[in-house]
Design a protein around this motif. Structure first.
Motif, mmCIF file in Angstrom:
data_model
loop_
_atom_site.group_PDB
_atom_site.id
_atom_site.type_symbol
_atom_site.label_atom_id
_atom_site.label_comp_id
_atom_site.label_asym_id
_atom_site.label_seq_id
_atom_site.Cartn_x
_atom_site.Cartn_y
_atom_site.Cartn_z
ATOM 1 N N GLU A 1 0.857 -1.073 0.480
ATOM 2 C CA GLU A 1 0.184 0.200 0.437
ATOM 3 C C GLU A 1 1.479 1.203 0.368
ATOM 4 N N GLN A 2 0.530 2.025 -1.155
ATOM 5 C CA GLN A 2 0.578 2.694 -0.928
ATOM 6 C C GLN A 2 -0.046 4.438 -0.524
ATOM 7 N N VAL A 3 0.039 5.642 0.469
ATOM 8 C CA VAL A 3 -0.627 6.361 0.074
ATOM 9 C C VAL A 3 0.559 7.904 0.074
ATOM 10 N N MET A 4 -0.214 9.159 -1.018
ATOM 11 C CA MET A 4 0.273 10.395 -1.076
ATOM 12 C C MET A 4 -0.656 11.220 -1.389
ATOM 13 N N ASP A 5 -0.926 12.025 -0.562
ATOM 14 C CA ASP A 5 -1.661 13.218 -1.078
ATOM 15 C C ASP A 5 -2.894 12.688 -0.273
ATOM 16 N N VAL B 1 4.092 -5.707 8.082
ATOM 17 C CA VAL B 1 5.466 -6.187 8.372
ATOM 18 C C VAL B 1 6.662 -4.251 8.347
ATOM 19 N N TYR B 2 5.985 -3.876 7.239
ATOM 20 C CA TYR B 2 6.656 -2.311 7.197
ATOM 21 C C TYR B 2 5.360 -1.580 7.165
ATOM 22 N N ASP B 3 6.063 -0.081 7.869
ATOM 23 C CA ASP B 3 5.121 0.769 8.041
ATOM 24 C C ASP B 3 6.445 2.113 8.239
ATOM 25 N N VAL C 1 5.828 10.042 1.677
ATOM 26 C CA VAL C 1 4.539 8.683 0.923
ATOM 27 C C VAL C 1 4.380 7.804 1.769
ATOM 28 N N SER C 2 3.475 7.033 2.213
ATOM 29 C CA SER C 2 3.575 6.529 3.127
ATOM 30 C C SER C 2 3.890 4.949 2.797
#
Length: 417
Positions: A94-98, A170-172, A179-180
């Motif tokens: 998962e990627q979160v941008m804006d 497992v990654y955050d 960008v998350s």
């Protein structure tokens, strides 16, 4: 039907993931890549751009450069920077941008599906760029950069992903460009089987981004088959029959504009250039830099000339016999860049450059100002539906038609072959 399968990823130790994850190798030039590994010595660019281990006197395509990539990857695995999963899994990325999320399945896609056009393309590749990654994959005996694939969304896949994402990732972490990045593992046998079956029922998969990485991985597999005395469609029976991918549902993807900048006006004075443009386009001069999305509608174009913005609207009906003819990038090319500015082959002409929409209108202004280039064009973004239509018709888009954000990070998943 697509053959999508789980794999045993080599992936970073959770403590180091945020330091290792890197933007794709091809978004940097050599000096930028060196600056990044200087800032972060564990950046995966040290593997993906191994010339960063050498000074500028060494050709970045020299054999010892690729050898260094393979050596460094082995050392980093041996030193515990990476772990190797013991059984095949799917992964959620998962990627979160804006505030906008895109969530995909990390998996391996079939080389034969690529060859047989079950995995559909919309872009030509260049031999020189392919050869670079072919040598890199061969030296590392691994695929290090995932291919960005898209599919028409499927509720059953969404349900399995939602179940896995209810657990702790497992990654955050958040990358320097804000960008998350989060990753979950799907290791339940039933969920793995259901995901594989769901993709088997999806008729078409599309390459959204990463055509050169995909073509290179496929050619390495075909070379291995040939060396084994196999026919091109006969599998080696090992991991080289598959390539590293992240598959995203179409309803989560956003394509940004890929804008154009042209060095000169093809021998025309500005007034004459505007008269030529006005033969096919209405020109609306604007009082300053537009705000928000610009241009706002498909089939219109922003133009920056002599430090002023204009809106171009065609005086003709946009139509065509196929999905490519109706693309905004095609309309601009066929109606203005070619006949007025003399840019007949944008793939090779050094008088044109391309700027990703992430840089905004101010990026176009800065480019023209700093390099003293004559004119820039702001595009309305190509849609994911247009991309699918072009690929379904087995056609190719003009170069630089799509810009995807956020970019997939390299180094989070490695597929050994």
């Amino acid at each position: 039907m697509a053959q999508i399968r789980p794999f045993c990823a080599v992936r970073p130790d959770s403590v180091l993931a945020s330091r290792i994850a890197a933007l794709p190798y091809d978004v940097y030039d050599r000096s930028q890549a060196l600056a990044e590994v200087t800032r972060e010595p564990l950046s995966f660019l040290h593997i993906d751009r191994p010339e960063t281990w050498f000074d500028n006197s060494v050709d970045m395509y020299a054999p010892q450069v690729y050898e260094k990539a393979g050596q460094a990857l082995k050392e980093w695995i041996s030193d515990g920077y990476f772990i190797r999963d013991s059984r095949p899994c799917y992964y959620i990325y998962e990627q979160v941008m804006d505030g906008r999320a895109q969530t995909g399945i990390v998996a391996c896609a079939s080389v034969n599906d690529y060859v047989n056009n079950v995995i559909k393309k919309h872009e030509n590749t260049r031999e020189a760029k392919e050869q670079d990654r072919i040598r890199h994959i061969s030296a590392c005996q691994a695929q290090t950069g995932p291919i960005f694939l898209a599919y028409r969304h499927d509720p059953s896949i969404n349900e399995i992903m939602a179940k896995a994402m209810a657990k702790s990732p497992v990654y955050d972490f958040i990358t320097p460009d804000n960008v998350s990045q989060r990753v979950w593992i799907i290791d339940d046998a039933g969920d793995i089987q259901n995901i594989s079956q769901a993709f088997a029922n999806i008729p078409d998969i599309y390459i959204a981004d990463g055509h050169h990485r995909a073509a290179s991985a496929v050619k390495v597999s075909l070379m291995r088959r040939k060396a084994m005395g196999l026919l091109p469609d006969q599998c080696c029976g090992d991991e080289s029959d598959y390539f590293l991918s992240v598959l995203f549902p179409d309803d989560q993807l956003k394509i940004m504009a890929y804008n154009r900048v042209v060095k000169d006006l093809n021998g025309l004075e500005a007034d004459e250039f505007l008269r030529r443009v006005e033969q096919k386009f209405s020109i609306l001069s604007l009082p300053g830099r537009p705000t928000g999305d610009f241009p706002e509608t498909k089939g219109t174009f922003g133009m920056y000339l002599d430090e002023k913005w204009h809106l171009l609207s065609p005086k003709f009906e946009i139509s065509g016999d196929n999905a490519v003819d109706g693309l905004d990038v095609s309309v601009l090319q066929d109606s203005l860049l070619g006949p007025v500015l003399g840019i007949h082959d944008p793939r090779l002409d050094e008088r044109i450059d391309f700027i990703g929409g992430i840089h905004g209108l101010e990026g176009l202004e800065a480019y023209c100002r700093q390099k003293k280039w004559a004119v820039a064009f702001a595009m309305y973004p190509t849609s994911i539906e247009e991309l699918f239509d072009v690929a379904d018709q087995h056609l190719l888009m003009p170069p630089k038609s799509t810009w995807f954000e956020p970019k997939l990070r390299s180094g989070l998943f490695i597929h050994e072959i």
